[in-house]
Enzyme design. Structure first.
Site, mmCIF file in Angstrom:
data_model
loop_
_atom_site.group_PDB
_atom_site.id
_atom_site.type_symbol
_atom_site.label_atom_id
_atom_site.label_comp_id
_atom_site.label_asym_id
_atom_site.label_seq_id
_atom_site.Cartn_x
_atom_site.Cartn_y
_atom_site.Cartn_z
ATOM 1 N N LEU A 48 28.721 54.193 3.113
ATOM 2 C CA LEU A 48 29.025 53.230 2.060
ATOM 3 C C LEU A 48 29.864 52.088 2.609
ATOM 4 C CD1 LEU A 48 28.927 52.404 -0.912
ATOM 5 C CD2 LEU A 48 31.031 53.723 -1.251
ATOM 6 N N TYR A 49 30.774 52.405 3.525
ATOM 7 C CA TYR A 49 31.585 51.350 4.142
ATOM 8 C C TYR A 49 30.687 50.283 4.765
ATOM 9 C CZ TYR A 49 34.472 49.042 7.661
ATOM 10 O OH TYR A 49 35.094 48.104 8.444
ATOM 11 N N ALA A 50 29.709 50.712 5.552
ATOM 12 C CA ALA A 50 28.788 49.760 6.180
ATOM 13 C C ALA A 50 28.016 48.970 5.135
ATOM 14 C CB ALA A 50 27.830 50.497 7.100
#
Length: 324
Positions: free
Chosen positions: A153-155
């Site tokens: 999700l960060y990416a």
């Protein structure tokens, strides 16, 4: 010039702000000092910056547009923005996904909206990440590679930032550079990152966890080299024809994590207790930055090897009097 730096109490933001102040620039720092890791480290960084008369600080959440707007109205002389504030950490996105969207997506949108109304703004530089490359196995990673299959999700949130920036450049002519950082390390670093947590565990005689026996490879980039690249980019905004771009910023070296551990052992004078486990789904096998584009633009030449950088970090780490 007057530069606004978001995430000024964070690892990279602190170093960038220090470098700009050393050059005689005026710096406006924004940070909300969130407790993702020990706030005392953020406050210690901030204390160093506040010692400079050219530094002004606002404790503000960048995703709060009602709090951010008055700051921009108060500083109409802004010429550049370095937007580094974000919720970092790949694994933490499994624990608190909402904070990533709030900080990284909404926060980026708030900054874009504020920036587009600054009449004298010359350049908006923001932090992206090598994580956008996902499981791409064509090394080194190039800016022309496809980045539409994130594995965290960060990416996904950082790729969203790149897309929003492209739209704002197209719609409003907002000149922007997104920098895809590759595994930044060094003094005043983040305690959640592997090199820092490894050092802490080795000193305490506690085991460290290595994935796949430490065979994963990373493009470890020393923070001073990163700062040189950020400041260099700041002075080279895109031209009017292509107002938005993304650039890799790394060390252009691919080294095994177990080499990092060996260097930490040597610098600390202690052996690590190693526990090896399989690589989790969130982790890629290798990262490796092609830096030709940023080198052609700014003359960027990362010069700090891992063997040089790790002892510098350890020297700071052993002298740091906080409990992190």
């Amino acid at each position: 010039m007057t530069v606004l730096v978001t995430g000024a109490a964070g690892f990279i933001g602190f170093h960038v702000a220090e470098a700009l102040l050393a050059r005689g620039e005026s710096v406006i720092g924004l940070d909300n000092l969130n407790p993702y890791y020990d706030v005392r480290l953020k406050e210690a960084r901030l204390e160093r910056l506040r010692a400079r008369p050219e530094f002004v600080f606002y404790n503000v959440d960048i995703s709060d547009r009602h709090a951010v707007a008055p700051i921009f109205e108060r500083h109409l002389d802004l010429t550049e923005i370095v937007h580094l504030a974000a919720q970092a950490g790949v694994r933490h996105s499994l624990v608190d996904p909402y904070s990533y969207v709030q900080s990284n997506v909404m926060g980026h949108l708030v900054m874009l909206e504020a920036a587009r109304h600054v009449s004298g703004l010359r350049h908006f530089v923001y932090a992206s990440t090598s994580s956008v490359y996902g499981r791409n196995d064509d090394l080194p990673f190039r800016e022309t590679d496809r980045v539409d299959t994130p594995i965290s999700l960060y990416a996904a949130t950082k790729r969203s930032d790149e897309l929003m920036s492209h739209a704002y450049a197209h719609l409003f002519g907002l000149r922007q550079t997104g920098l895809r950082f590759f595994t930044v390390y060094g003094p005043w670093g983040r305690p959640d990152m592997a090199y820092f947590s490894f050092a802490r565990a080795i000193v305490a005689g506690e085991p460290i966890t290595l994935y796949d026996d430490g065979r994963l490879k990373r493009d470890f980039t020393y923070v001073d080299d990163i700062v040189d690249g950020v400041v260099g980019c700041l002075a080279h905004p895109p031209d009017g024809a292509v107002p938005a771009r993304v650039l890799n910023i790394g060390n252009h070296r691919c080294e095994e994590v177990r080499e990092l551990v060996t260097l930490l052992e040597q610098a600390l004078g202690r052996r690590a207790i190693i526990h090896s486990v399989p690589r989790p789904l969130l982790d890629v096998e290798e990262t490796f930055a092609d830096v030709d584009a940023i080198a052609a633009l700014t003359g960027y030449q990362p010069s700090t090897s891992l063997a040089e950088g790790v002892p510098r970090f350890v020297a700071w780490f052993l002298g740091w009097n906080g409990t992190v």
